[in-house]
Design a protein around this motif. Sequence first.
Motif, short mmCIF file in Angstrom:
data_model
loop_
_atom_site.label_atom_id
_atom_site.label_comp_id
_atom_site.label_asym_id
_atom_site.label_seq_id
_atom_site.Cartn_x
_atom_site.Cartn_y
_atom_site.Cartn_z
N LEU A 137 0.83 -1.21 0.00
CA LEU A 137 0.00 0.00 0.00
C LEU A 137 0.86 1.26 0.00
CD1 LEU A 137 -2.95 -0.89 2.42
CD2 LEU A 137 -3.05 -0.55 -0.05
N ASN A 138 1.94 1.25 0.76
CA ASN A 138 2.85 2.40 0.78
C ASN A 138 3.50 2.61 -0.59
OD1 ASN A 138 2.61 3.46 3.41
ND2 ASN A 138 3.92 1.86 4.24
N THR A 139 3.83 1.50 -1.25
CA THR A 139 4.42 1.58 -2.59
C THR A 139 3.41 2.18 -3.57
OG1 THR A 139 5.84 -0.31 -2.13
CG2 THR A 139 5.49 0.24 -4.45
N GLU A 140 2.15 1.75 -3.48
CA GLU A 140 1.10 2.31 -4.33
C GLU A 140 0.96 3.81 -4.09
OE1 GLU A 140 -2.75 0.31 -4.35
OE2 GLU A 140 -1.73 -1.59 -3.92
N VAL A 193 -3.54 10.70 -0.36
CA VAL A 193 -3.78 10.74 1.09
C VAL A 193 -4.61 9.52 1.51
CG1 VAL A 193 -4.94 12.00 2.94
CG2 VAL A 193 -3.49 13.22 1.31
N LYS A 194 -5.59 9.17 0.71
CA LYS A 194 -6.44 8.02 1.01
C LYS A 194 -5.61 6.74 1.04
CE LYS A 194 -10.45 5.48 -0.71
NZ LYS A 194 -11.40 5.32 -1.82
N LYS A 195 -4.72 6.57 0.07
CA LYS A 195 -3.88 5.36 0.01
C LYS A 195 -2.91 5.33 1.20
CE LYS A 195 -4.21 2.89 -3.02
NZ LYS A 195 -5.01 1.66 -3.19
N GLU A 196 -2.34 6.47 1.56
CA GLU A 196 -1.44 6.54 2.72
C GLU A 196 -2.20 6.21 4.00
OE1 GLU A 196 0.05 10.53 2.31
OE2 GLU A 196 1.82 9.86 1.19
N LYS A 197 -3.43 6.72 4.08
CA LYS A 197 -4.25 6.44 5.26
C LYS A 197 -4.59 4.95 5.33
CE LYS A 197 -8.31 8.09 7.72
NZ LYS A 197 -9.49 8.95 7.69
N GLY A 204 3.24 5.82 -3.00
CA GLY A 204 4.44 6.45 -3.56
C GLY A 204 4.36 6.57 -5.08
N ALA A 205 3.84 5.53 -5.72
CA ALA A 205 3.70 5.57 -7.18
C ALA A 205 2.69 6.64 -7.59
CB ALA A 205 3.27 4.19 -7.69
N LEU A 206 1.58 6.72 -6.87
CA LEU A 206 0.58 7.76 -7.16
C LEU A 206 1.20 9.15 -7.02
CD1 LEU A 206 -2.64 6.42 -5.34
CD2 LEU A 206 -2.25 6.57 -7.81
N TYR A 207 2.03 9.31 -6.01
CA TYR A 207 2.66 10.61 -5.77
C TYR A 207 3.63 10.96 -6.90
CZ TYR A 207 5.15 14.41 -3.51
OH TYR A 207 5.72 15.62 -3.23
N LYS A 208 4.42 9.97 -7.37
CA LYS A 208 5.36 10.23 -8.46
C LYS A 208 4.64 10.63 -9.73
CE LYS A 208 9.33 7.50 -7.06
NZ LYS A 208 10.20 6.37 -7.35
N VAL A 209 3.56 9.92 -10.03
CA VAL A 209 2.77 10.26 -11.22
C VAL A 209 2.21 11.67 -11.08
CG1 VAL A 209 0.66 9.70 -12.50
CG2 VAL A 209 2.21 7.87 -11.81
#
Length: 182
Positions: free
Chosen positions: A71-74, A102-106, A76-81
């Motif tokens: 989930l953290n990797t996802e 934010v939702k994915k990090e949460k 991070g990927a969303l943030y890079k995009v």
Amino acid sequence: MKKNNKANKMMGMIRTILPICLLTLLPLSAGAQKFALMDMEYILKNVPAYERANEQLNQVSKKWQAEVEALNTEAGALYKVYQNEVVFLSQEQKQKRQEDIVKKEKEASELKRKYFGPEGELFKKRNALITPIQDEIYNAVKEISEQRGYSLVVDRSANAGIIYGSPKIDISNEVLQKLGYQ
């Protein structure tokens, strides 16, 4: 400064003398009480059920950690995009992407708390697997203590703070025998 040095020296003397006084007075207060030592680490290393329980806990912990990291990797990927495309996005699109990140990090944070928090799944699983073994050891120690008249049994494991204990009063092997090992 000199006053502080004197206070430190006095406290050092008290710390040195106090344990000696306590050790000197202990035999007077102990009377006919009997004491024994045991090594909980040694006992647990020789209980196969404990080793199996620890292995189970390690496996489930690794599995759960991988889920949290995914989930953290996802996120991070969303943030890079998002960073790569931010200049091309409208304000509404930026807001939506930020909310998704934010939702994915949460989600990752909540999953981590669910698995590894103070009342999490790992805590519950550890209690379910380890507590019965500890209770069995406690009951064996209690039975031996009652049979032999020990008033106190002290754990001499690595962090117990015992500098020396005579092997003659160590009941670790007897506990293992009572449990059916060795």
